[in-house]
Design an enzyme around this catalytic site. Structure first.
Site, PDB file in Angstrom:
ATOM      1  N   ARG A  54       0.860  -1.188   0.000  1.00  0.00           N
ATOM      2  CA  ARG A  54       0.000   0.000   0.000  1.00  0.00           C
ATOM      3  C   ARG A  54       0.896   1.236   0.000  1.00  0.00           C
ATOM      4  O   ARG A  54       2.111   1.138   0.126  1.00  0.00           O
ATOM      5  CB  ARG A  54      -1.011  -0.004   1.159  1.00  0.00           C
ATOM      6  N   ALA A  56       0.711   5.036  -2.333  1.00  0.00           N
ATOM      7  CA  ALA A  56       0.518   5.256  -3.770  1.00  0.00           C
ATOM      8  C   ALA A  56       1.701   4.813  -4.643  1.00  0.00           C
ATOM      9  O   ALA A  56       1.499   4.043  -5.596  1.00  0.00           O
ATOM     10  CB  ALA A  56       0.179   6.735  -4.003  1.00  0.00           C
ATOM     11  N   ARG A  97      -7.769  -0.653  -6.539  1.00  0.00           N
ATOM     12  CA  ARG A  97      -8.025   0.496  -5.655  1.00  0.00           C
ATOM     13  C   ARG A  97      -8.183   1.750  -6.530  1.00  0.00           C
ATOM     14  O   ARG A  97      -7.405   1.937  -7.471  1.00  0.00           O
ATOM     15  CB  ARG A  97      -6.875   0.688  -4.637  1.00  0.00           C
ATOM     16  N   GLN A 203      -1.978   2.707   9.993  1.00  0.00           N
ATOM     17  CA  GLN A 203      -0.693   2.745   9.261  1.00  0.00           C
ATOM     18  C   GLN A 203       0.356   3.581  10.004  1.00  0.00           C
ATOM     19  O   GLN A 203       1.548   3.315   9.905  1.00  0.00           O
ATOM     20  CB  GLN A 203      -0.898   3.336   7.850  1.00  0.00           C
ATOM     21  N   ASP A 244      -1.989  10.671  -2.388  1.00  0.00           N
ATOM     22  CA  ASP A 244      -2.435   9.602  -3.288  1.00  0.00           C
ATOM     23  C   ASP A 244      -2.789  10.114  -4.670  1.00  0.00           C
ATOM     24  O   ASP A 244      -2.711   9.389  -5.654  1.00  0.00           O
ATOM     25  CB  ASP A 244      -3.630   8.859  -2.687  1.00  0.00           C
ATOM     26  N   ASN A 254      -5.328  12.351   0.260  1.00  0.00           N
ATOM     27  CA  ASN A 254      -4.420  11.526   1.061  1.00  0.00           C
ATOM     28  C   ASN A 254      -5.275  10.813   2.107  1.00  0.00           C
ATOM     29  O   ASN A 254      -6.503  10.991   2.176  1.00  0.00           O
ATOM     30  CB  ASN A 254      -3.329  12.390   1.707  1.00  0.00           C
ATOM     31  N   LYS A 255      -4.637  10.008   2.916  1.00  0.00           N
ATOM     32  CA  LYS A 255      -5.340   9.183   3.909  1.00  0.00           C
ATOM     33  C   LYS A 255      -6.374   9.979   4.697  1.00  0.00           C
ATOM     34  O   LYS A 255      -6.111  11.115   5.101  1.00  0.00           O
ATOM     35  CB  LYS A 255      -4.291   8.556   4.843  1.00  0.00           C
TER      36      LYS A 255
END
Ligand code: MRU
Length: 365
Positions: A54, A56, A97, A203, A244, A254-255
């Site tokens: 995982r 990007a 994804r 993460q 990402d 992003n996250k």
């Protein structure tokens, strides 16, 4: 990753005709450092979907190697057969994804490589492996350059907040946001990193804290909901996160939780930076509203890590990413330097050399 004593985030094993993709199973960290082998496209698809690999850039590199594996699925009899299988593999991997644009960027490169002249099926397959290796090598080089450029932003004694994991595990090697920290640390600047744990899949706790501890960089783990207090206490001088997908105007996906951190940073007058390679920009999208946001399984929230923590059947909303508007971002650190202020024009100017290389028909990787 050098800190894992020869174990790399991901790598190709063997030759084009019979080799495979080997990667660290990131779902097992931080307690177990184990690798898994991916010998067919479905296995690569699952590894990406399940977040065994995982981040990007790492997803893009994995997809490149996965396309090679898929290209030989129907045999090596002739280039046409290999091209056909490559297209099918790329179509399948593209469904794994939706948010990280590096996935689609890498698959487009593999499709373009498949269109180049080759006398035999094996020659075409070898060309494809060479392209996947190039994507891998370029990612390593871009991350090192990002680290070098971004390290200038950090001063000795700084406190740095980061969200999710944008380290060596999220790239071929060295990372993006963490590259900035690794590079400043290597220059002898003492730092203290605050790592958001990053709900729901942790993460930050499982991967970022692990990577920093391996490198002996002081790290303090906090729950996501502690960031405001930590900022108010004056512990944070700068925020740096990965990305990402970055739209043409500088809006950054992003996250999930990144947008909130950016708002908090603005409220506390702390500079908020994004670190990402040019492969994470999607200039076809005018602004962040067009970025597809992955929705993930509700059980990641209700049954995280094997324990039920919410009533059975409760409604859950689980977007994996959010979009931070460009106006909250002090700068975007790329392999070309730091884009600041973050505007459409500044992004276009910074990425122009890379875009011109791609547009130039005489340029062949
Ligand atoms: O769901 P994940 O773990 O793939 O999300 C990763 C992130 O959001 C990272 O910050 C991003 O991909 C940048 S990695 C250099």
């Amino acid at each position: 990753m050098s800190e894992t004593a020869g174990v790399e985030t991901l790598r190709w094993v063997g030759d084009a005709a019979a080799g495979w993709l080997r990667l660290i199973d990131q779902t097992r960290l931080p307690t177990e450092l184990v690798e898994v082998d991916c010998l067919d496209v479905e296995r690569v698809w699952c590894a990406i979907k399940a977040l065994q690999v995982r981040g990007a850039p790492a997803i893009g590199v994995a997809a490149g190697y996965g396309a090679v594996i898929g290209a030989r699925a129907a045999g090596l009899s002739d280039p046409g057969t290999v091209r056909h299988a490559l297209e099918a593999a790329a179509d399948r991997l593209a469904t794994s994804r939706p948010t990280a644009v590096n996935l689609f960027w890498a698959l487009d490169r593999m499709r373009a490589a498949a269109r180049r002249q080759a006398a035999t099926g094996l020659e075409l397959l070898e060309n494809l492996l060479a392209e996947a290796r190039l994507i891998d090598a370029e990612d390593r080089a871009m991350c090192r350059a990002i680290g070098q450029h971004g390290s200038a932003l950090l001063r000795p004694g700084d406190g740095v907040l980061t969200h999710c994991n944008a380290g060596g595990l999220a790239t071929a090697d060295y990372g993006t946001a963490l590259a900035v920290i690794f590079s400043a640390h290597a220059q002898g600047k003492p730092l203290r990193v605050y790592a958001d744990e990053t709900r729901p899949l942790l993460q930050g706790a499982r991967l970022t804290a692990w990577e920093l501890a391996k490198r002996r960089i002081p790290v303090t783990l906090i729950c996501d909901n502690m960031a405001a207090q930590v900022m108010r206490e004056g512990r944070i001088n700068l925020v740096v996160v990965g990305a990402d997908r970055i739209a043409a105007n500088g809006d950054v996906a992003n996250k999930i939780g990144t947008y909130g951190v950016a708002l908090l940073a603005r409220a506390h007058q702390i500079p908020f930076y994004v670190a990402a390679p040019s492969s994470t920009f999607d200039l076809a999208l005018a602004e962040g509203a067009g970025i597809p946001i992955e929705q993930r399984d509700p059980r990641e929230i209700t049954h995280g890590f094997g324990r039920q923590t919410a009533p059975e059947g409760v409604d859950v909303y689980n977007p994996a990413f959010d979009v931070t508007p460009a106006e909250l971002i002090a700068g975007i650190i790329t392999e070309n330097g730091i884009i600041s202020p973050v505007t459409h024009a500044a992004i276009a100017a910074s990425l122009r050399p890379a875009l011109e290389r791609v547009a130039d028909p005489s340029f062949d990787c």
